[in-house]
Design an enzyme around this catalytic site. Sequence first.
Site, PDB file in Angstrom:
ATOM      1  N   GLU A 104      29.796  77.923  78.752  1.00 23.09           N
ATOM      2  CA  GLU A 104      30.650  78.654  79.694  1.00 23.09           C
ATOM      3  C   GLU A 104      32.015  78.993  79.106  1.00 23.09           C
ATOM      4  OE1 GLU A 104      28.809  76.007  80.440  1.00 23.09           O
ATOM      5  OE2 GLU A 104      27.328  76.915  81.760  1.00 23.09           O
ATOM      6  N   HIS A 134      24.367  72.365  92.363  1.00 19.62           N
ATOM      7  CA  HIS A 134      23.965  73.752  92.652  1.00 19.62           C
ATOM      8  C   HIS A 134      24.477  74.149  94.031  1.00 19.62           C
ATOM      9  CE1 HIS A 134      21.097  72.377  89.592  1.00 19.62           C
ATOM     10  NE2 HIS A 134      21.092  73.630  89.184  1.00 19.62           N
TER      11      HIS A 134
END
Lengths: 361, 455
Positions: free
Chosen positions: A96, A166
Amino acid sequence: MSSCVKRFGRSCASLVSKRGLSTSCIQKDAAVVAENGVKSLNLYSAINQALHIALDTDPRAYVFGEDVGFGGVFRCTTGLADRFGRSRVFNTPLCEQGIVGFGIGLAAMGNRAIAEIQFADYIFPAFDQIVNEAAKFRYRSGNQFNCGGLTIRTPYGAVGHGGHYHSQSPEAFFCHVPGIKVVIPRSPKQAKGLLLSCIRDPNPIVFFEPKWLYRLAVEDVPEDDYMLPLSEAEVIRQGCDITLVGWGAQLSIMEQACLDAEKEGISCELIDLKTLIPWDKETVEASVKKTGRLLISHEAPVTGGFGAEISASIIERCFSRLEAPVARVCGLDTPFPLVFEPFYMPTKNKILDAIKSTVNY
Amino acid sequence: MAGLLFGRSRNLLQNKVQRFLLTFIASPTNNLPTASNFSRYESTKAQAQLDLQHHDHDDDQVIDFPGGKVGFTSEMRFISDTSHKRVPCYRVLDDDGQLMKHTNHVQIGKEMAVRMYSEMVTLQTMDNIFYEVQRQGRISFYLTSMGEEAVNIASAAALSSHDIIFPQYREPGVLLWRGFTLQQFAHQCFGNTNDFGKGRQMPIHYGSNKHNYFTISSPIATQLPQAVGAAYSLKMDGKSACAVTYCGDGGTSEGDFHAGMNFAAVMDAPVVFICRNNGWAISTPVEEQFRSDGIVVKGQAYGIWSIRVDGNDALAVYSAVHTAREIAIKEQRPVLIEALTYRVGHHSTSDDSTKYRPIDEIEYWKMERDPVSRFKRWVERNGWWSDKDELELRSSVRKQTMHAIQVAEKAQKPPLEDMFNDVYDQLSSNLEEQERILRKTIEKYPKDYPSDVPL
């Protein structure tokens, strides 16, 4: 106020069905062609359409991130690589900070860098690049350089079974950072218009997409290229007894609470903040001056959430007009818990109770 | 797609590379026995050392794994942590500034050599004077490049001004080479109204759009993945330029080093990574930074060509960077350069390095291994430089620097509005409000605020 276009029953699980916004109903087919250049689209398809338009209208636009090449794990980038080529739509390594760092460099050269972080839960390795680099890029150079072409798209929020990693709503972390904008859409039509604005805005932006609504929220979406203004909140339901402020997927829950409150004779005004920083205080202030009451709701943990900032700002501006303490109905201060998600969430009845107790204070 | 659009023409460069015989370490992908490519690396010592490939596998038995075929071996053999012999360091000039025997390097003429030497002296002089100015309390902070003048100037000299620089903070020589004036350096360090950065950052955080030199930020290695993004843009635009980014040995421990190297390799980005391995990350010596044979060996694992160069040898740095740039642009791929050097100065004016390293060590590198005098001896030997030139240059640079400081010190501070500008492209409503409130407070309590900032 957006009108309720269609409302009808559906066969989804009850938890899921609670997520429908009145302006974005569920349909079996993601896209149903309608008349007058308007198509019924779900949220991921609306995002997809915005990305198509962004790439089509600007040859210097790029879309990249983990797994975007085949269409992305949420299908938001479907068809882009085929249409625009692997040099403009491509996979990146699983990193990321690399994705955002790369995006900053790309944007700094005058490109539209549209980066995807697969889940907002995984944005933290890129936090330094966002906070120390992207956000300060223009300021620290005295406006000699900027990475305003950078837009970081990332799915956030609960989805019913996402557990710790999530499900998170990390928007508040980014709202503490001068130099970036934070934008969260509530529906397909909003998602398309706001995303195009973000991509074309000359400032780096983190665009949180409510992943629960990707397939669930369906709405008539104009097929043309349109943009919705940033830093402008929208009153999506007018009322006179209490102001409710929220963003993203939470608005559908809040709207249900408004409808139930209405049955009990309470008139709720519902505001979609849309842009969290720099946020539209004036719209919220005007509403609270009218209603005298404020309730803020978000999925993120209540402590240090952006609701606290809204609450403090509005109390500063509207103290003498308030008839009750500001209410916050938010996620609890635990990590996002899998089995306990229904307990953790700021559900309709929690909001309804808070509306009633605030109005009856 | 990118590969098709920008088809690599590696063979074009092959001859040139052979001519220089630089010990670039080939990446594993180029290492595979595709005959013509392989032969040019085969003879290098570095390659032999790093050749961890297994020669005893049976070619008929391979696993067709995603990412390519891999041979089998019946021998259970672990790859060792490092090879017995360390990767040698490419140099052109010996310690005395004499050309090494059988050296192969990119030739430079008198004009370039004299300019390089002059800029090295300028950097050295600027560092000495600015350091003293900080000690006198006239600027808040400074950070020298002492001992690393060759990496600074020779790398800059080997690049084109179109190449995009993503610096760390110990490469002001690159900006100097590109024409940033002593006056502009001084303006930045004094944070006055002429500072391009509008007085917002600490001294030494230079940046200049005109000179393709991105503004420095303090966080370590963050510029590496950004350089890859910029390089990708150059690639897409078909530009004959590369991105060049610098970091130190400490920076290679950051996640962004990994991100930058890996992205560069995967994206086939024309970027040159220059790592100044100066032995010290503030007080942390390289032995406590990594266990690898320095930085050069890391390139191969990422699939990146790499070379270790004597960072105190201006000609070696020039040759390596010049060639790396050609590889990056012509082949559209990244290159890693590890320059072995030494941080002769303290980390910054906030540091006293004698607390953690022997003074003898510092003195040795300062006196015996000084890259400026080493290059000078070579320039002098060529008859390109005299004592008179030396006196004139040093005196002139000293005068210019002193003058620049006087001018910068007298210049006005940036106006208060510059505190609020440029956070976004336009002033946001919250900033408008905050500026309004602040101005009222200043009116009320003027003595609380510096009087030299125009309101």
